[in-house]
Motif scaffolding. Structure first.
Motif, PDB file in Angstrom:
ATOM      1  N   HIS A  38    -114.914  -2.249 -24.210  1.00  0.00           N
ATOM      2  CA  HIS A  38    -113.619  -2.323 -23.666  1.00  0.00           C
ATOM      3  C   HIS A  38    -112.594  -3.038 -24.952  1.00  0.00           C
ATOM      4  N   SER A  78    -100.480   0.052 -18.885  1.00  0.00           N
ATOM      5  CA  SER A  78    -101.728  -0.836 -18.831  1.00  0.00           C
ATOM      6  C   SER A  78    -102.676  -0.428 -17.623  1.00  0.00           C
ATOM      7  N   ALA A 108    -106.372   1.216 -18.345  1.00  0.00           N
ATOM      8  CA  ALA A 108    -107.650   0.406 -17.719  1.00  0.00           C
ATOM      9  C   ALA A 108    -108.210   1.328 -16.734  1.00  0.00           C
ATOM     10  N   TRP A 166    -111.766   2.894 -17.546  1.00  0.00           N
ATOM     11  CA  TRP A 166    -113.002   2.501 -16.542  1.00  0.00           C
ATOM     12  C   TRP A 166    -113.781   3.615 -15.916  1.00  0.00           C
TER      13      TRP A 166
END
Length: 67
Positions: free
Chosen positions: A9, A31, A35, A39
């Motif tokens: 990450h 963001s 993410a 993920w």
């Protein structure tokens, strides 16, 4: 796998945002979108890796160094 996913990450974020400028820093939507997509991909890859090889590469290196 947790350590490997955490390191991935950090490295992918720095690569895509800081070095290559692929993802422009923006608002909360940017963001969260980055993410979430990261993920989803990493959970799939991590699950496959764990079934195939067991420990992640960072965990193997950590155990080799730390015992």
């Amino acid at each position: 796998m947790t350590l490997t996913l955490y390191i991935a990450h950090v490295l992918v974020f720095n690569l895509l945002v800081d070095w290559l400028g692929v993802v422009r820093p923006g608002g909360l939507g940017t963001s969260l979108g980055f993410a979430l997509s990261f993920w989803v991909v990493l959970i799939a890859v991590g699950s496959w890796w764990h079934r195939r090889f067991g420990r992640g590469p960072a965990e193997r290196a950590y155990r080799a160094i730390g015992g």
